[in-house]
Write a protein that holds these residues in place. Structure first.
Motif, PDB file in Angstrom:
ATOM      1  N   ASP A 170       0.712  -1.365  -0.070  1.00 50.02           N
ATOM      2  CA  ASP A 170      -0.001   0.076   0.158  1.00 50.02           C
ATOM      3  C   ASP A 170       1.023   1.167  -0.034  1.00 50.02           C
ATOM      4  OD1 ASP A 170      -2.759   1.465   0.331  1.00 50.02           O
ATOM      5  OD2 ASP A 170      -1.765   2.095   2.046  1.00 50.02           O
ATOM      6  N   ALA A 171       1.900   1.252   0.819  1.00 51.90           N
ATOM      7  CA  ALA A 171       2.614   2.431   0.587  1.00 51.90           C
ATOM      8  C   ALA A 171       3.408   2.386  -0.533  1.00 51.90           C
ATOM      9  CB  ALA A 171       3.815   2.074   1.830  1.00 51.90           C
ATOM     10  N   ALA A 172       3.659   1.611  -1.469  1.00 52.45           N
ATOM     11  CA  ALA A 172       4.523   1.630  -2.682  1.00 52.45           C
ATOM     12  C   ALA A 172       3.526   2.126  -3.428  1.00 52.45           C
ATOM     13  CB  ALA A 172       5.167   0.074  -2.975  1.00 52.45           C
ATOM     14  N   VAL A 173       2.142   1.438  -3.588  1.00 53.44           N
ATOM     15  CA  VAL A 173       1.376   2.221  -4.450  1.00 53.44           C
ATOM     16  C   VAL A 173       0.985   3.406  -4.245  1.00 53.44           C
ATOM     17  CG1 VAL A 173      -1.301   1.845  -5.134  1.00 53.44           C
ATOM     18  CG2 VAL A 173       0.290  -0.197  -4.677  1.00 53.44           C
ATOM     19  N   THR A 174       0.956   4.045  -2.994  1.00 57.74           N
ATOM     20  CA  THR A 174       0.399   5.385  -2.647  1.00 57.74           C
ATOM     21  C   THR A 174       1.719   6.251  -3.254  1.00 57.74           C
ATOM     22  OG1 THR A 174      -0.339   4.819  -0.552  1.00 57.74           O
ATOM     23  CG2 THR A 174       0.367   6.976  -0.779  1.00 57.74           C
ATOM     24  N   SER A 175       2.896   5.822  -3.110  1.00 60.04           N
ATOM     25  CA  SER A 175       4.203   6.576  -3.707  1.00 60.04           C
ATOM     26  C   SER A 175       3.863   6.897  -5.341  1.00 60.04           C
ATOM     27  CB  SER A 175       5.268   5.899  -3.289  1.00 60.04           C
ATOM     28  OG  SER A 175       6.225   6.495  -4.043  1.00 60.04           O
ATOM     29  N   ALA A 176       3.582   5.621  -6.059  1.00 59.19           N
ATOM     30  CA  ALA A 176       3.443   5.455  -7.290  1.00 59.19           C
ATOM     31  C   ALA A 176       2.218   6.447  -7.747  1.00 59.19           C
ATOM     32  CB  ALA A 176       3.196   4.236  -7.848  1.00 59.19           C
ATOM     33  N   ASP A 177       1.141   6.691  -6.853  1.00 56.28           N
ATOM     34  CA  ASP A 177      -0.058   7.235  -7.278  1.00 56.28           C
ATOM     35  C   ASP A 177       0.251   8.490  -6.954  1.00 56.28           C
ATOM     36  OD1 ASP A 177      -2.698   7.254  -8.023  1.00 56.28           O
ATOM     37  OD2 ASP A 177      -3.554   7.442  -5.804  1.00 56.28           O
ATOM     38  N   LYS A 178       0.954   9.043  -5.904  1.00 53.60           N
ATOM     39  CA  LYS A 178       1.321  10.478  -5.996  1.00 53.60           C
ATOM     40  C   LYS A 178       2.054  10.892  -6.890  1.00 53.60           C
ATOM     41  CE  LYS A 178       4.208  11.273  -2.926  1.00 53.60           C
ATOM     42  NZ  LYS A 178       5.161  11.372  -1.542  1.00 53.60           N
ATOM     43  N   ALA A 179       2.972  10.087  -7.497  1.00 51.69           N
ATOM     44  CA  ALA A 179       3.812  10.604  -8.536  1.00 51.69           C
ATOM     45  C   ALA A 179       3.457  10.457  -9.984  1.00 51.69           C
ATOM     46  CB  ALA A 179       5.457   9.541  -8.399  1.00 51.69           C
ATOM     47  N   TRP A 180       2.116  10.022 -10.097  1.00 51.21           N
ATOM     48  CA  TRP A 180       1.960   9.917 -11.587  1.00 51.21           C
ATOM     49  C   TRP A 180       1.209  10.857 -11.961  1.00 51.21           C
ATOM     50  CZ3 TRP A 180      -3.840   8.939 -13.424  1.00 51.21           C
ATOM     51  CH2 TRP A 180      -3.780   8.393 -14.726  1.00 51.21           C
ATOM     52  N   PRO A 181       0.568  11.961 -11.689  1.00 44.08           N
ATOM     53  CA  PRO A 181       0.220  13.198 -12.201  1.00 44.08           C
ATOM     54  C   PRO A 181       1.318  13.920 -12.920  1.00 44.08           C
ATOM     55  CG  PRO A 181      -1.086  13.024  -9.981  1.00 44.08           C
ATOM     56  CD  PRO A 181      -0.259  11.984 -10.030  1.00 44.08           C
ATOM     57  N   ALA A 182       2.263  14.082 -12.030  1.00 39.77           N
ATOM     58  CA  ALA A 182       3.647  14.875 -12.607  1.00 39.77           C
ATOM     59  C   ALA A 182       4.341  14.217 -14.010  1.00 39.77           C
ATOM     60  CB  ALA A 182       4.385  15.239 -11.387  1.00 39.77           C
ATOM     61  N   TRP A 183       4.318  12.780 -13.434  1.00 40.73           N
ATOM     62  CA  TRP A 183       5.059  11.968 -14.535  1.00 40.73           C
ATOM     63  C   TRP A 183       4.422  11.792 -15.616  1.00 40.73           C
ATOM     64  CZ3 TRP A 183       9.609  10.262 -15.590  1.00 40.73           C
ATOM     65  CH2 TRP A 183       9.679   9.145 -16.644  1.00 40.73           C
ATOM     66  N   ARG A 184       2.778  12.017 -15.702  1.00 35.19           N
ATOM     67  CA  ARG A 184       2.252  11.754 -16.951  1.00 35.19           C
ATOM     68  C   ARG A 184       2.242  12.987 -17.812  1.00 35.19           C
ATOM     69  NH1 ARG A 184      -4.345  10.920 -16.551  1.00 35.19           N
ATOM     70  NH2 ARG A 184      -3.899  11.399 -18.664  1.00 35.19           N
ATOM     71  N   ALA A 185       2.079  14.143 -16.890  1.00 30.88           N
ATOM     72  CA  ALA A 185       2.074  15.494 -17.369  1.00 30.88           C
ATOM     73  C   ALA A 185       3.777  15.764 -18.156  1.00 30.88           C
ATOM     74  CB  ALA A 185       1.837  16.364 -16.385  1.00 30.88           C
ATOM     75  N   MET A 186       4.671  15.038 -17.693  1.00 29.48           N
ATOM     76  CA  MET A 186       6.022  15.382 -18.224  1.00 29.48           C
ATOM     77  C   MET A 186       6.167  15.308 -19.541  1.00 29.48           C
ATOM     78  SD  MET A 186       9.599  13.573 -17.199  1.00 29.48           S
ATOM     79  CE  MET A 186       9.664  14.064 -15.474  1.00 29.48           C
ATOM     80  N   ALA A 187       6.710  16.146 -20.362  1.00 29.17           N
ATOM     81  CA  ALA A 187       6.779  16.076 -21.693  1.00 29.17           C
ATOM     82  C   ALA A 187       7.401  14.541 -22.096  1.00 29.17           C
ATOM     83  CB  ALA A 187       7.722  17.085 -22.174  1.00 29.17           C
ATOM     84  N   PRO A 188       6.708  14.029 -23.148  1.00 28.38           N
ATOM     85  CA  PRO A 188       7.146  12.490 -23.739  1.00 28.38           C
ATOM     86  C   PRO A 188       8.858  12.680 -23.672  1.00 28.38           C
ATOM     87  CG  PRO A 188       5.051  13.186 -24.723  1.00 28.38           C
ATOM     88  CD  PRO A 188       5.462  14.343 -23.896  1.00 28.38           C
ATOM     89  N   SER A 189       9.326  13.576 -24.343  1.00 31.47           N
ATOM     90  CA  SER A 189      10.552  13.577 -24.716  1.00 31.47           C
ATOM     91  C   SER A 189      11.525  13.660 -23.521  1.00 31.47           C
ATOM     92  CB  SER A 189      10.924  15.140 -25.650  1.00 31.47           C
ATOM     93  OG  SER A 189      10.581  16.170 -24.967  1.00 31.47           O
ATOM     94  N   ALA A 190      10.862  14.181 -22.466  1.00 32.04           N
ATOM     95  CA  ALA A 190      11.767  14.354 -21.104  1.00 32.04           C
ATOM     96  C   ALA A 190      11.621  12.954 -20.660  1.00 32.04           C
ATOM     97  CB  ALA A 190      11.153  15.284 -20.178  1.00 32.04           C
ATOM     98  N   ARG A 191      10.604  12.146 -20.676  1.00 26.20           N
ATOM     99  CA  ARG A 191      10.536  10.903 -20.290  1.00 26.20           C
ATOM    100  C   ARG A 191      11.543   9.967 -20.978  1.00 26.20           C
ATOM    101  NH1 ARG A 191       4.398  11.333 -20.093  1.00 26.20           N
ATOM    102  NH2 ARG A 191       4.371   9.959 -21.805  1.00 26.20           N
TER     103      ARG A 191
END
Length: 491
Positions: free
Chosen positions: A59-80
């Protein structure tokens, strides 16, 4: 050629790089309330203890991933893409070190471990190249209504990785998931979790934001199924046994998760009358005995025309008995140990049962005189298509030779299995190659080559070998969903 690293040096290097008793969550090694002991696969020596997850840790790992997701998906694809390239560059720069670590950790000869690490680097780079090429399409646009389709990431993905290719199959899942804009929680196998944990640190050092990649080892029920059950995990990618894969599918259905299953196999090699034996024989041996047969796509059934069977068996046996069995730190070693003594006993028991059932033992079927859980490269002739040895996955260096009368009988024997992961066909006739490839029930058919995996082509199974695909553009699509947008533009 990878440089040999003594096994004790490999253990010491792992201990120096990994803080004992930890999992990797939110960009850092975190002490876990429980632990797993990781052993060297040749001598059974203790390498270290790793953190072991339960429902709370997951649950702690999923919470971490869930918290990180909005910024990661919004990152420019070229930056990913740039971050995936950076991860690949770091792995490549430390190539020999990672090869030695994986060899000791997973029980692989250095030559096999080199293939894995090189392939992992290539996979990261290939999917990095597609991060900024994910696009939708416009459909039925008109003056007043505009319709288009977006391709969007899924969210938090749970990735469950097997013990036989610990780092490579982790990268098979992580690279497309991250390229598509998802965040992930990886559950590596309890027998081989170390390189997954160290890779998470490598990714962080390469600049990957905290929480995008989390790694939690642990037993299947305590950690793996907790990941499958978690309501905020939107996708599960599982590689492992068919039995456990069925459980994953049933549990994932409760929260309507997307699921990719890459499961067992009993893959055939078909050698027709017109095959080039100079190529087919060594390739068939490699397709079965590579990584001690511990591959879901190992071609463990050799289906051969009766007219050429004696020659094929004799030449295969010569290769099998000549494989060098040796220490994992010796670059000349060709046949390493199986994963542990339990697997060794099971494989040898299946060999004894095959002899009792009437199969003819050509070579092997025993534990060689070498320290560690080794099984000699084994060939059984006169195996019938319905025999246990031709139907059940051995997951060891054991080949079953099935003699057939003609092409139709060869196709029937190849398809006489609950599995359908891969197949290899040897023929000089291009017409036969196309015709038979279309009739074989398998996710991959290779013709006149032992290769069944390519980064550019999808990999997955028919029947009880699973569903969904990894690698290729299909592997990227597995981490995306389609959204239709219908817009009134009349005003």
């Amino acid at each position: 050629m990878a440089q040999a690293m003594p096994l004790m040096t490999a253990s010491a290097d792992l201990r120096a790089r990994y803080p004992e008793g930890t999992v990797y969550i939110d960009g850092a090694f975190i002490v876990s309330p429980s632990r797993l002991t990781v052993y060297g696969k040749q001598f059974g020596d203790t390498i270290c203890d790793v953190g072991s997850g339960n429902a709370d840790v997951i649950d702690a790992a999923v919470t971490s991933a869930d918290k990180a997701w909005p910024a990661w998906r919004a990152m420019a694809p070229s930056a990913r893409a740039a971050l995936l390239y950076a991860m690949a560059d770091r792995l490549a720069a430390e190539m020999d070190q990672w090869i030695s670590l994986e060899a000791h950790h997973a029980g692989k000869p250095l030559s096999d471990a080199r293939i894995d690490i090189v392939s992992a680097v290539m996979t990261l780079r290939w999917f990095a190249g597609f991060a900024d090429r994910i696009d939708g399409r416009v459909v039925a646009s008109a003056e007043t209504v505009h319709r288009y389709i977006r391709r969007e990431p899924l969210g938090v993905c749970g990735l469950i990785v097997p013990w036989n290719f610990p780092l490579l199959m982790m990268v098979w899942k992580v690279a497309p998931a991250l390229a598509a804009g998802n965040t992930v929680v990886v559950k590596p196998a309890s027998l081989t979790p170390l390189t997954a944990l160290l890779f998470a640190k490598l990714a962080s050092d390469a600049g990957l934001p905290a929480g995008v990649l989390n790694v939690v080892p642990g037993p299947g029920e305590a950690a793996g199924m907790a990941l499958v059950r978690h309501p905020r995990v939107t996708k599960i990618s599982f590689t492992g046994s068919t039995e456990i894969g069925k459980q994953v599918a049933r549990i994932a259905a409760d929260t309507v998760k997307r699921v990719t299953l890459e499961l067992g196999g009993k893959s055939p090699t078909i050698i027709l009358d017109d095959a080039d034996l100079e190529k087919a024989i060594p390739a068939s041996a490699a397709g079965c005995f590579g990584h001690a047969g511990q591959k879901c796509a190992a071609r463990t059934r050799v289906i051969v025309s009766e007219s050429r069977a004696d020659e094929v068996v004799e030449r295969l046996a010569k290769i099998a008995t000549g494989l060098k069995i040796g220490d994992l730190s010796d670059p000349a070693t060709q046949l390493g140990p199986v994963i542990d003594t339990k697997a060794q006993s099971r494989i040898l028991g299946m060999c004894q049962d095959a002899q009792k059932a009437g199969a003819s033992l050509v070579c092997g079927g025993e534990a060689p005189d070498h320290t560690g859980p080794y099984v000699s490269a084994t060939i059984f002739d006169q195996v019938k298509s319905g025999d246990v040895l031709a139907q059940e996955e051995v997951f060891g260096p054991v080949m079953a030779v099935i003699r057939v009368s003609d092409e139709d009988a060869a196709i029937a024997a190849a398809n006489d299995s609950d599995y359908g992961l891969a197949a290899t066909l040897w023929t000089r006739d291009v017409g036969k190659a196309h015709r038979i490839s279309g009739q074989i029930q398998a996710g991959t058919v290779s013709v006149n080559t032992p290769a069944v995996v390519g980064i550019e082509t999808p990999f997955g199974g028919y029947k009880q070998s699973g569903y969904g695909r990894e690698l290729g553009l299909e592997g990227l699509d597995a981490y995306l969903q389609s959204k239709a947008v219908i817009m009134d533009i009349s005003s």
